[in-house]
Scaffold this active site. Sequence first.
Site, short mmCIF file in Angstrom:
data_model
loop_
_atom_site.label_atom_id
_atom_site.label_comp_id
_atom_site.label_asym_id
_atom_site.label_seq_id
_atom_site.Cartn_x
_atom_site.Cartn_y
_atom_site.Cartn_z
N GLU A 54 19.60 -28.20 16.23
CA GLU A 54 18.31 -27.72 16.73
C GLU A 54 17.14 -28.53 16.16
O GLU A 54 16.21 -28.85 16.88
CB GLU A 54 18.14 -26.24 16.43
CG GLU A 54 19.05 -25.33 17.25
CD GLU A 54 18.79 -25.38 18.75
OE1 GLU A 54 17.62 -25.49 19.16
OE2 GLU A 54 19.77 -25.30 19.51
N ASP A 71 9.16 -24.44 20.92
CA ASP A 71 10.20 -24.05 19.97
C ASP A 71 9.76 -24.54 18.60
O ASP A 71 9.36 -25.70 18.45
CB ASP A 71 11.55 -24.66 20.34
CG ASP A 71 12.19 -24.01 21.55
OD1 ASP A 71 11.72 -22.93 21.97
OD2 ASP A 71 13.16 -24.58 22.07
#
Length: 148
Positions: A54, A71
């Site tokens: 991620e 994000d």
Amino acid sequence: MKAAGVLALMAGLITVTESKIYTRCKLAKIFSRASLDNYGGFNLGNWICMAYYESHYNTSAKTVLDDGSIDYGIFQINSFTWCRSEKLQEKNYCHVACSDLVTDDLTDSIICAKKIVKETQGMNYWQGWKKHCEGKDLSEWKKGCDVS
């Protein structure tokens, strides 16, 4: 004299909010102390693998998505659903400012990630985990890190 004081204050603020790129083993220890090992049925390897794919363990990582949301942080937690930035339509289910997810203190990120795992379908929230970690032998992710 005032300018020097203001510059000193700004330098202090920059230091406090400075991001960090963790090592795999340092994260393994932090995650272990935070009781992520086997949280929601996911062992420590899952968490370390997911954080790598991620954000590459970068606390300041930000990704702007096609829908305009962002994000944030080591777990790439989305602004529209889980944290609060400037937009009013955000849901903020983690009750945290998005800016708190991009610091080297991982407390808020870990609390929010636990909430995501508990209230959604486990780690399926994270595309990096689904693509690179799901169903794989993840024992190598904590190997040599002195965590049980």
